[in-house]
Scaffold this active site. Sequence first.
Site, mmCIF file in Angstrom:
data_model
loop_
_atom_site.group_PDB
_atom_site.id
_atom_site.type_symbol
_atom_site.label_atom_id
_atom_site.label_comp_id
_atom_site.label_asym_id
_atom_site.label_seq_id
_atom_site.Cartn_x
_atom_site.Cartn_y
_atom_site.Cartn_z
ATOM 1 N N LYS A 199 0.835 -1.204 0.000
ATOM 2 C CA LYS A 199 0.000 0.000 0.000
ATOM 3 C C LYS A 199 0.869 1.252 0.000
ATOM 4 C CE LYS A 199 -4.134 1.947 2.064
ATOM 5 N NZ LYS A 199 -5.221 1.777 3.012
ATOM 6 N N ARG A 200 1.964 1.202 0.725
ATOM 7 C CA ARG A 200 2.869 2.360 0.799
ATOM 8 C C ARG A 200 3.426 2.716 -0.571
ATOM 9 N NH1 ARG A 200 8.068 2.716 0.695
ATOM 10 N NH2 ARG A 200 8.305 0.451 0.804
#
Length: 423
Positions: A199-200
Site C-alpha cells: 500500500k505504501r
Amino acid sequence: MVRVRFAPSPTGFLHIGGARTALFNWMYAKAQGGQFILRIEDTDLARSKPEYLEEILDSMKWLGLTWDEFYKQSDRFEMYRKYADQLLSEGKAFKDGEAVILTVPQKSIKIYDLIRGEIVVDSKELKDQVLMKSDGSPTYSFACVIDDALMEISCVIRGEDHISNTPKQILIYEALGFKVPKFAHLPLILDPEGGRMSKRAGATAVTEYRTQGYLSQAIVNYLMLLGWSPGNNQEKVSMASALKTFSIKKINKAGAAFSLEKLQWLNSQYIKEMDTANLAEALAPLVAVKYPQAQCKAKDLEHMVQLYKGRMNTLLDFLDWTDFIFNDQVHFEDEVKAKHLSQDMRKEFALLADRLSAVVDFNVKTAEEVFRGAVAELGIEAGVLVHPVRVALTGKAVGPGLFDTMVLLGQERTIRRLREAFQ
C-alpha cells in the site's frame, strides 16, 4: 467474436492491480471490435458487501471502462448446482458429505498462454478439486469455468497469480465438455525495488487516487504503460492511439514497477493540457469542501486555475497553493518566514500599502506601476522587496507573478496584509 471479461470480487475495493487487469481486457475487446463483460464474483456471501460493489462499479465508470454485459454470480447458484449434478451422474465427480468433488484424471495439461507461450503441468501435482462446498456454494474455479464457457469468453486475461488455477480449470472445462478458451496471464505490478507492491508503494484503491486529485485519463494512461508499450518511447498516449497498436501478445512477461513520481508527472501533463474552464469545474467541489466559508465566483476560480495549472501535479495541489486566498489568515512556514521576513521592512511595506490604497482601478498593470514607483521612491532594487512581499501576502516563497497574486487577493486584503506583516 472476441469476448473478454473482468471478474472482480466485492470483498474489497477496486485496487490498482485489478484496474489494470480490467483496462487490458477492455482495450483488447475494443482493439478487436469485441465485447467486454463485467462479472461480479460474489459467491462468498459472507464477505461480499454492497458498498464494495458500488465502489467497483463507480471506479470502473470513472475510468471509462464501460461494459457490454453485466452478471452477478450470486444470481446463478442453481445453474452451478445443475452442472455439479451432471458431473456426479456421469461419474466424473463424487460426494464427500454435502461437498461435490471432481476426480482428477492422470494426464499432461497443456496451457497455451498468449503472453508466456506453452505451459505444461502434470495432473499428478493436483489433488481432486472441490466444485461445490458443503454449504451449497460453488468454488471459485467451478463457477468461473461455467460462466466463462456459457458467456462464450474467448480469452481469459488475468493476473499471473492465477496461473496455478488454470490447469485445474482446464480439467473442469474438459469434464463438462466445454471449449477451453485462450489464456493470457498479466505480469504483477511491482514496487520500485522490484518487490510485491505494498500500500505504501501504490497498491491502493482507485477511489483513493481519485480523492488525492488524480485525473482518470492520467490513471488509465499510466496503467496501460505497466507491462505494455505503444513504442517510440511514448509516455503520454491517447486511448484512440493506443487501441490502434494494442496487442495482448506484446505485453511483457516481466513484472512492471509502479512509480508514483511517474504517475504524478503524467497527471501534471494532463492538468496542463486540460481546458481551464473544465479544470475549474472539477476543482470547484474540492474548494467547497476544504474552504466552505469561501465565496468564489466561477470566473474568479478560472482566473486562479489559469495561473496555477502549470504548477499542479494533482488537483489537491491547487488547494495547497491557494489557501492564502480562501483563508483570512496567512499560514507561514517557519523556514520561509525566517528567510524572507526576518529583516524589519515595516517602512517599505507601509509606503507600498499607502501607494496601493490610492489606486482607483486595481489590476495587474496598476499594481505593477505602483510597486515599481514605490521601490524607486525607496531607492532600492525591486528584488529586495519582491520576495518579502510575496511571503507576507501568501506565506509562500514561490508562486505566479507577484502582481497577478495581488489581484487574486484583492486590493483590500493586499493592503491589510502588508500593514500587518510586521506587527
